[in-house]
Design a protein around this motif. Structure first.
Motif, short mmCIF file in Angstrom:
data_model
loop_
_atom_site.label_atom_id
_atom_site.label_comp_id
_atom_site.label_asym_id
_atom_site.label_seq_id
_atom_site.Cartn_x
_atom_site.Cartn_y
_atom_site.Cartn_z
N LYS A 1 -46.39 -29.45 -0.84
CA LYS A 1 -46.25 -28.41 -1.39
C LYS A 1 -45.38 -27.31 -0.32
O LYS A 1 -45.28 -27.74 0.72
CB LYS A 1 -47.47 -27.57 -1.72
CG LYS A 1 -48.70 -27.64 -0.60
CD LYS A 1 -49.99 -27.07 -1.28
CE LYS A 1 -50.83 -26.65 -0.12
NZ LYS A 1 -51.25 -27.52 0.78
N PRO A 2 -44.84 -26.35 -0.88
CA PRO A 2 -44.01 -25.64 0.12
C PRO A 2 -44.87 -24.74 1.24
O PRO A 2 -45.81 -24.51 0.82
CB PRO A 2 -43.23 -24.46 -0.94
CG PRO A 2 -43.21 -25.11 -2.05
CD PRO A 2 -44.67 -25.86 -2.28
N LYS A 3 -44.10 -24.67 2.29
CA LYS A 3 -45.06 -24.03 3.36
C LYS A 3 -44.38 -22.56 3.77
O LYS A 3 -45.36 -21.92 4.38
CB LYS A 3 -44.90 -24.92 4.58
CG LYS A 3 -45.02 -26.42 4.36
CD LYS A 3 -46.66 -26.77 4.25
CE LYS A 3 -47.26 -26.66 5.49
NZ LYS A 3 -48.69 -27.01 5.18
N LEU A 4 -43.20 -22.33 3.56
CA LEU A 4 -42.66 -21.13 4.12
C LEU A 4 -42.63 -19.85 3.13
O LEU A 4 -42.46 -20.24 1.83
CB LEU A 4 -41.25 -21.56 4.73
CG LEU A 4 -41.26 -22.80 5.63
CD1 LEU A 4 -39.61 -22.84 5.92
CD2 LEU A 4 -41.95 -22.57 6.79
N LYS A 5 -43.10 -18.69 3.63
CA LYS A 5 -42.77 -17.54 2.75
C LYS A 5 -42.22 -16.50 3.45
O LYS A 5 -42.29 -16.29 4.72
CB LYS A 5 -44.01 -17.24 2.13
CG LYS A 5 -45.21 -17.05 2.96
CD LYS A 5 -46.59 -17.04 2.00
CE LYS A 5 -47.69 -16.31 2.86
NZ LYS A 5 -48.37 -17.18 3.60
N GLY A 6 -41.79 -15.45 2.86
CA GLY A 6 -41.06 -14.21 3.17
C GLY A 6 -41.96 -13.35 4.18
O GLY A 6 -41.57 -13.12 5.38
N GLU A 7 -43.19 -13.47 3.96
CA GLU A 7 -44.27 -12.39 4.76
C GLU A 7 -44.30 -12.97 6.24
O GLU A 7 -44.35 -12.27 7.11
CB GLU A 7 -45.45 -12.05 4.12
CG GLU A 7 -46.36 -10.97 4.84
CD GLU A 7 -47.14 -11.41 5.91
OE1 GLU A 7 -47.51 -12.43 5.86
OE2 GLU A 7 -47.57 -10.58 6.75
N SER A 8 -44.55 -14.21 6.46
CA SER A 8 -44.81 -14.95 7.72
C SER A 8 -43.80 -15.70 8.16
O SER A 8 -43.94 -16.71 9.15
CB SER A 8 -46.09 -15.67 7.37
OG SER A 8 -46.23 -16.45 6.26
N LEU A 9 -42.81 -16.17 7.61
CA LEU A 9 -41.34 -16.83 8.08
C LEU A 9 -41.91 -18.31 7.98
O LEU A 9 -42.63 -18.99 7.35
CB LEU A 9 -40.90 -16.35 9.09
CG LEU A 9 -39.91 -14.95 8.75
CD1 LEU A 9 -39.61 -14.39 9.87
CD2 LEU A 9 -38.86 -15.32 7.85
#
Lengths: 182, 399
Positions: free
Chosen positions: B185-193
């Motif tokens: 599953k994807p691991k990266l997101k905008g809030e915590s990079l």
């Protein structure tokens, strides 16, 4: 053939130049000799060890060795090779004192840990040159520390202050005379 | 015959001092080994810990406080020989999460060249390498070193490090495995990079290597400055057992990774009682647009942040020269934005553009123990009303 061997022998000379006062070897010995040659470039220096038993009585530690450096029987300096504790390991350094027990030079000879080795910086160690009183040799006061190397800075600064103090006590008690040097 | 004579003479000249040296070896070893036997043993142990109380405040809202044994970290090391050593940090976070923070073998060739291999601390910023609680002000680590430099950032790899005493420079250069951006599953997101992409040595997957480097200068007394660089693609499980003749699979795998380039600059200054720190980080993410479409998320194209901290140790005014006690009052201003710029198709979230102000006191009766109190005002571009928080903490280390 002879010329080739001569050239090879100059490149791979196994003979370590200079003097070996202490039981140093390898890089530590080379560093010590480099300092002595740089300080007295054209002089021939002999080295006599201070009697260890007498030394331990005054210094109350067995982590240091004291030597007298002479040129043609005149004492030119005192050399102290000492060890202090970093975080987990000892490091080895040398201090050259003038005959009036003023610091001429400090050089780090061996540092065994991965952090704190910044105390070997020649620029940093120049802070100690010319100092001759333990009041001056205090970290955070006259001596500025190095971020990320506070433990080793504090340790070497305390070691240098103790060495200065000990040597001055030896001198004022007239214990730096010929009978105490081998 | 003549040639052999020269050769024998040459060999004798080379070997004679070596035999002399060999005879001296026992004497040489004598002092060193007797000294070392009086030192601590080859194994060494130390520990650091951080215990926190965090109490948020808000206008018209009540909050519970949180008390936490935030970290207890043991250092275990072993000196195999003068040149070969092992060092590790085993961490227990929030009482129940166990991690390894560091586990390396170091081999020293010289001051300038040393090998390090294992789970290495990435040399980016101040806190990632120097995070023992008594070494920094404030109960919690700076948020720049949480959101942008995802501390404690450590990955498996190997490289070189060393220093020059004449230039007063030290360096580190490693090849490491990168962040995981997709592992089922994807691991990266905008809030915590990149923070959730840290693999921390836990059965890390590697699809391509990354480079981490830092150079530091400490030639000006009291000042240490550093410059760091990190570059590499993130890692994806979609590359595993991928049919190299299948362009769709390749495209999908390529969309699940991004390119990461991070630059860091930091400085620390201490003179008498004054202490100051500053750090700035700049992050570029290549392929964020494709990743956001693939992962249905909001990763940025660029992120950046900085902080400046000033403190003063009031005990320096007392003339207790060899006393190592410290009483520092400090202030830190931090600005960090994990959405500095975004790819097309993603909207900038102003809540990610944050400003934190921290005021506090650090009292250290000795160098190894710190009592900390600080007050934080955290605001962001969306909601200018700051959220306030009181923090009280205890930090220690021993070795």
């Amino acid at each position: 053939m002879a010329i080739l061997l001569l050239i090879l022998s100059l490149i791979f000379s196994p003979v370590e130049p200079g003097i070996n006062c202490s039981n140093l070897s390898g890089q530590a010995l080379r560093k010590m000799n480099k300092v002595l040659v740089a300080t007295w470039p054209n002089e021939s220096i002999t080295c006599q060890a201070y009697r260890r038993s007498a030394f331990a009585e005054v210094f109350k530690d067995d982590k240091s060795e004291l030597f007298r450096l002479q040129n043609e029987n005149a004492t030119i300096a005192y050399l102290l090779i000492s060890r202090s504790f970093g975080k987990f390991e000892y490091f080895t350094y040398m201090i050259l004192f003038s005959t009036s027990i003023e610091i001429m030079r400090v050089e780090l000879l061996e540092y065994r840990e991965d952090y704190g080795g910044e105390i070997g910086s020649k620029k940093w160690l120049r802070q100690f040159i010319g100092l001759n009183s333990t009041d001056q040799i205090v970290l955070g006061d006259q001596i500025q520390g190095i971020s990320g190397a506070t433990i080793s800075c504090r340790s070497i600064t305390a070691g240098i202050a103790d060495a200065c103090n000990g040597l001055q006590r030896l001198q004022s008690s007239h214990l730096l005379d010929n009978s105490n040097f081998e | 015959m003549k040639n052999y004579t020269y050769l024998i003479a040459f060999l004798a000249w080379i070997l004679f001092p070596a035999t002399m040296h060999a005879q001296d070896t026992n004497a040489v070893q004598g002092f060193q080994s007797s000294l070392e036997s009086r030192t601590k043993s080859k194994a060494h142990f130390g520990m650091y810990g951080q215990l926190d109380y965090n109490q948020p405040f808000g206008n018209g809202t009540r909050y519970n406080g949180t008390l936490d044994v935030h970290r207890l970290v043991g250092f275990i090391g072993y000196k195999f020989s003068d040149k070969l050593s092992f060092m590790s940090e085993i961490e227990v976070e929030h009482v129940k999460e166990i991690y390894i923070e560091q586990a390396v073998i170091n081999y020293s060739f010289s001051d300038l060249f040393n090998f390090r291999g294992g789970l290495v601390l990435i040399p980016m910023g101040i806190i990632n390498e120097y995070h023992e609680p008594p070494t920094f002000n404030g109960v919690e680590r700076p948020n720049l070193d949480n959101k942008i430099v995802p501390t404690t950032w450590r990955e498996l790899g190997a490289g070189l490090f060393g220093k020059s005493n004449s230039a007063s420079i030290k360096y580190q250069l490693y090849v490491v495995n990168g962040f995981a951006s997709y592992d089922g599953k994807p691991k990266l997101k905008g809030e915590s990079l990149l923070r959730s992409g840290r693999q921390k040595g836990v059965e890390s997957l590697m699809s391509s290597p990354a480079l981490a480097a830092k150079i530091e200068h400490y030639g000006i007394n009291g000042l240490k400055v550093g410059l760091s660089y990190y570059a590499g693609k993130t890692q994806s499980s979609l590359y595993n057992e991928m049919d190299t003749d299948n362009p769709t699979a390749a495209m999908r795998a390529d969309s699940s990774v991004v390119g990461v380039r991070m630059l860091g600059a930091d400085a620390r200054f201490k003179r008498k009682g004054l202490e100051a720190r500053a750090q700035a980080n700049y992050l570029i993410i290549d392929g964020a647009g494709k990743y956001n479409a693939f992962a249905q998320t909001d990763l940025a194209t660029e992120a950046m942040g900085y902080y400046i901290e000033l403190g003063y140790d009031w005990l320096r005014l007392c003339h207790k020269k060899r006393n190592t006690a410290r009483l520092v009052t400090f202030a830190r201003f931090e600005k960090y934005n994990t959405h500095h710029s975004v790819p097309e198709g993603t909207d900038i979230n102003p809540a990610y553009n944050r400003t934190d102000l921290t005021f506090g006191i650090t009292f250290m009766p000795l160098e190894q123990v710190a009592f900390k109190v600080d007050y934080q005002q955290k605001s962001n571009a969306l909601d200018k009303t700051p959220a306030n928080q009181l923090n009280i903490g205890l930090g220690f280390w021993f070795y």
